[in-house]
Design a protein around this motif. Structure first.
Motif, PDB file in Angstrom:
ATOM      1  N   TYR A  30      12.112  29.587  12.220  1.00 22.04           N
ATOM      2  CA  TYR A  30      11.745  28.299  11.613  1.00 22.04           C
ATOM      3  C   TYR A  30      13.018  27.587  11.140  1.00 22.04           C
ATOM      4  N   PRO A  31      13.817  27.093  12.071  1.00 19.02           N
ATOM      5  CA  PRO A  31      15.119  26.506  11.694  1.00 19.02           C
ATOM      6  C   PRO A  31      14.990  25.249  10.843  1.00 19.02           C
ATOM      7  N   ARG A  32      13.929  24.459  11.056  1.00 22.36           N
ATOM      8  CA  ARG A  32      13.774  23.236  10.256  1.00 22.36           C
ATOM      9  C   ARG A  32      13.556  23.566   8.785  1.00 22.36           C
ATOM     10  N   LEU A  33      12.759  24.593   8.525  1.00 23.30           N
ATOM     11  CA  LEU A  33      12.539  25.004   7.135  1.00 23.30           C
ATOM     12  C   LEU A  33      13.788  25.650   6.552  1.00 23.30           C
ATOM     13  N   PHE A  34      14.462  26.431   7.370  1.00 19.84           N
ATOM     14  CA  PHE A  34      15.635  27.154   6.885  1.00 19.84           C
ATOM     15  C   PHE A  34      16.750  26.199   6.454  1.00 19.84           C
ATOM     16  N   ARG A  35      16.837  25.053   7.124  1.00 21.82           N
ATOM     17  CA  ARG A  35      17.890  24.097   6.788  1.00 21.82           C
ATOM     18  C   ARG A  35      17.703  23.481   5.407  1.00 21.82           C
ATOM     19  N   VAL A  36      16.472  23.430   4.914  1.00 21.34           N
ATOM     20  CA  VAL A  36      16.223  22.714   3.654  1.00 21.34           C
ATOM     21  C   VAL A  36      15.863  23.650   2.501  1.00 21.34           C
ATOM     22  N   VAL A  37      15.899  24.974   2.710  1.00 24.20           N
ATOM     23  CA  VAL A  37      15.594  25.871   1.595  1.00 24.20           C
ATOM     24  C   VAL A  37      16.745  25.857   0.593  1.00 24.20           C
ATOM     25  N   LYS A  80      19.009  30.613   0.489  1.00 30.81           N
ATOM     26  CA  LYS A  80      18.815  31.276   1.781  1.00 30.81           C
ATOM     27  C   LYS A  80      18.791  32.799   1.659  1.00 30.81           C
ATOM     28  N   ASN A  81      19.237  33.341   0.545  1.00 35.03           N
ATOM     29  CA  ASN A  81      19.267  34.792   0.348  1.00 35.03           C
ATOM     30  C   ASN A  81      18.139  35.288  -0.556  1.00 35.03           C
ATOM     31  N   ILE A  82      17.139  34.490  -0.780  1.00 35.04           N
ATOM     32  CA  ILE A  82      16.062  34.860  -1.692  1.00 35.04           C
ATOM     33  C   ILE A  82      15.265  36.036  -1.129  1.00 35.04           C
ATOM     34  N   PRO A  83      14.915  37.034  -1.953  1.00 36.46           N
ATOM     35  CA  PRO A  83      14.145  38.186  -1.449  1.00 36.46           C
ATOM     36  C   PRO A  83      12.684  37.843  -1.207  1.00 36.46           C
ATOM     37  N   ILE A  84      12.019  38.722  -0.491  1.00 34.37           N
ATOM     38  CA  ILE A  84      10.618  38.492  -0.120  1.00 34.37           C
ATOM     39  C   ILE A  84       9.725  38.380  -1.350  1.00 34.37           C
ATOM     40  N   CYS A  85       9.916  39.290  -2.309  1.00 34.68           N
ATOM     41  CA  CYS A  85       9.020  39.323  -3.466  1.00 34.68           C
ATOM     42  C   CYS A  85       9.110  38.050  -4.302  1.00 34.68           C
ATOM     43  N   SER A  86      10.259  37.365  -4.272  1.00 33.86           N
ATOM     44  CA  SER A  86      10.401  36.136  -5.059  1.00 33.86           C
ATOM     45  C   SER A  86       9.624  34.978  -4.452  1.00 33.86           C
ATOM     46  N   ASN A 137       8.360  47.019  -1.460  1.00 29.71           N
ATOM     47  CA  ASN A 137       8.078  46.090  -2.561  1.00 29.71           C
ATOM     48  C   ASN A 137       8.720  44.719  -2.356  1.00 29.71           C
ATOM     49  N   GLY A 138       9.587  44.596  -1.350  1.00 33.76           N
ATOM     50  CA  GLY A 138      10.140  43.292  -1.000  1.00 33.76           C
ATOM     51  C   GLY A 138      11.248  42.782  -1.887  1.00 33.76           C
ATOM     52  N   ASP A 139      11.854  43.650  -2.711  1.00 35.08           N
ATOM     53  CA  ASP A 139      12.872  43.143  -3.634  1.00 35.08           C
ATOM     54  C   ASP A 139      14.293  43.237  -3.086  1.00 35.08           C
ATOM     55  N   ARG A 140      14.492  43.889  -1.922  1.00 30.50           N
ATOM     56  CA  ARG A 140      15.838  43.998  -1.354  1.00 30.50           C
ATOM     57  C   ARG A 140      15.978  43.273  -0.020  1.00 30.50           C
ATOM     58  N   ILE A 141      14.880  42.950   0.613  1.00 35.39           N
ATOM     59  CA  ILE A 141      14.933  42.310   1.934  1.00 35.39           C
ATOM     60  C   ILE A 141      14.925  40.799   1.761  1.00 35.39           C
ATOM     61  N   ARG A 142      15.872  40.138   2.389  1.00 37.88           N
ATOM     62  CA  ARG A 142      15.955  38.678   2.307  1.00 37.88           C
ATOM     63  C   ARG A 142      14.877  38.047   3.189  1.00 37.88           C
ATOM     64  N   PHE A 143      14.163  37.097   2.616  1.00 33.90           N
ATOM     65  CA  PHE A 143      13.023  36.492   3.305  1.00 33.90           C
ATOM     66  C   PHE A 143      13.456  35.779   4.576  1.00 33.90           C
ATOM     67  N   TRP A 144      14.533  35.002   4.519  1.00 35.94           N
ATOM     68  CA  TRP A 144      14.928  34.160   5.645  1.00 35.94           C
ATOM     69  C   TRP A 144      15.950  34.818   6.565  1.00 35.94           C
ATOM     70  N   GLU A 145      16.841  35.603   6.031  1.00 34.89           N
ATOM     71  CA  GLU A 145      17.999  36.069   6.797  1.00 34.89           C
ATOM     72  C   GLU A 145      17.777  37.398   7.515  1.00 34.89           C
ATOM     73  N   GLY A 159       8.575  40.045  13.080  1.00 36.43           N
ATOM     74  CA  GLY A 159       8.793  39.554  14.434  1.00 36.43           C
ATOM     75  C   GLY A 159      10.099  40.069  15.008  1.00 36.43           C
ATOM     76  N   ASP A 160      10.478  39.503  16.129  1.00 36.08           N
ATOM     77  CA  ASP A 160      11.688  39.933  16.832  1.00 36.08           C
ATOM     78  C   ASP A 160      12.926  39.165  16.407  1.00 36.08           C
ATOM     79  N   GLN A 161      12.766  38.167  15.547  1.00 39.62           N
ATOM     80  CA  GLN A 161      13.889  37.375  15.054  1.00 39.62           C
ATOM     81  C   GLN A 161      13.691  37.116  13.572  1.00 39.62           C
ATOM     82  N   SER A 162      14.779  36.801  12.894  1.00 43.95           N
ATOM     83  CA  SER A 162      14.667  36.478  11.476  1.00 43.95           C
ATOM     84  C   SER A 162      13.845  35.198  11.311  1.00 43.95           C
TER      85      SER A 162
END
Length: 312
Positions: A152-159, A162-168, A131-139, A144-147
């Motif tokens: 996407y480091p450019r996007l990650f720098r401006v979010v 950083k701990n937001i879950p997938i479902c959110s 359901n995506g409520d416990r897995i962190r979207f970015w971290e 894939g084989d990497q977080s």
């Protein structure tokens, strides 16, 4: 008893060295047989059989693999008393699955040694999206084989979070609502990254009736095993040598014969050329094969090229 302690406490380096010395002496010297040569280096002996060793393994690595079992059990046994005790003392990790890995150096407890292997352990864990409520979207490692934060480091720098879950971010329906939150307006390159990210996730489907789970990437069943973790820790970074593993260990011959063939494959049999290096004052001279009396005696010559051997 030794496995029990290795599964709870980090073994001191001096104790591990003493145990391995006892193993070496027993392997090469036997019991009451006097002094004998250590024919193969201990590093080779400790390698898995597939890489040409005997599978003994380093004591320190076996200790790490046994300690890793507790990191696997912690998020799966939330109702257990030991889980509640650890959680009350150290708190929760930012990923929401593990206990806090920041332990004061003044604490003298088994958990202090266990959290020190968290980085090695986490390399082999993956998340299975439900359901995506416990897995962190970015971290977290779930696509894939990497977080995604690493992809996407450019996007990650401006979010913003950083701990937001997938479902959110994805929402509860398909097509996704894409609830991204950035600290500022995106540049052209960042917009291209965002479009590429959205295209790659378009085939993802959340199952809201199934909770998120964590799996072990080294096992086909997805469940942690000490053996798989130990073999991963023991694996050499270099390319594995060509070694006739199946020929040596799967042959229907007595174990003593297999052990001898293993020595021959490593060219560590006490032939005259090696004896002259180890004990030059006791070896036969000149270095002549005593079977054919033509060439120097070596493992290759004695078992592959000697005319008398070929005639057998």
């Amino acid at each position: 008893m030794s496995c029990y302690f290795l599964a709870l406490f980090k073994i001191p380096a001096s104790v591990a060295a003493k145990i391995e010395r006892l193993q070496r002496d027993f392997l090469w010297l036997g019991v009451g047989e006097g002094k004998r040569d250590h024919l193969v280096s201990w590093d080779v002996v400790c390698k898995p059989k597939a890489l040409g060793g005997l599978g003994f393994g380093k004591i320190a690595l076996r200790n790490v693999a046994l300690l890793g079992k507790w990191l696997w059990r912690y998020p799966r046994e939330g109702s257990a008393l030991w889980h509640k005790v650890i959680l009350s003392i150290y708190g929760s990790h930012s990923n929401g699955w593990d206990a806090n890995t920041i332990v004061r150096w003044s604490h003298h407890c088994p958990w202090k040694a266990i959290v020190q292997i968290f980085q090695e352990f986490s390399k082999f864990t993956r998340f299975v999206v439900g359901n995506g409520d416990r897995i962190r979207f970015w971290e977290d490692l779930w696509w894939g084989d990497q977080s995604l934060g690493f992809q996407y480091p450019r996007l990650f720098r401006v979010v913003t979070d950083k701990n937001i879950p997938i479902c959110s971010i994805l929402g509860s329906t398909h097509p996704f609502s894409w609830n991204f939150s950035f600290r500022r307006n995106l540049s052209d390159l960042e917009i291209e990254d965002l479009e590429r990210l959205m295209r790659s996730l378009d085939c993802l489907h959340l199952t809201f009736s199934v909770p998120d789970a964590r799996s072990w990437s080294l096992s086909s069943s997805g469940l942690f095993t000490v053996k798989s973790f130990f073999l991963a820790l023991s694996h050499c970074s270099d390319s594995p040598p060509v070694f006739p593993t199946k020929f040596v260990w799967n042959s229907q011959v007595p174990f003593k014969v297999k052990s001898f063939v293993w020595l021959v494959a490593h060219k560590k049999v006490n032939t005259n050329d090696l004896l002259q290096l180890r004990r030059p004052h006791k070896t036969l001279s000149p270095n002549i094969c005593k079977l054919c009396m033509r060439h120097g005696e070596s493992a290759d010559h004695l078992f592959l090229h000697c005319s008398l051997t070929l005639g057998l």
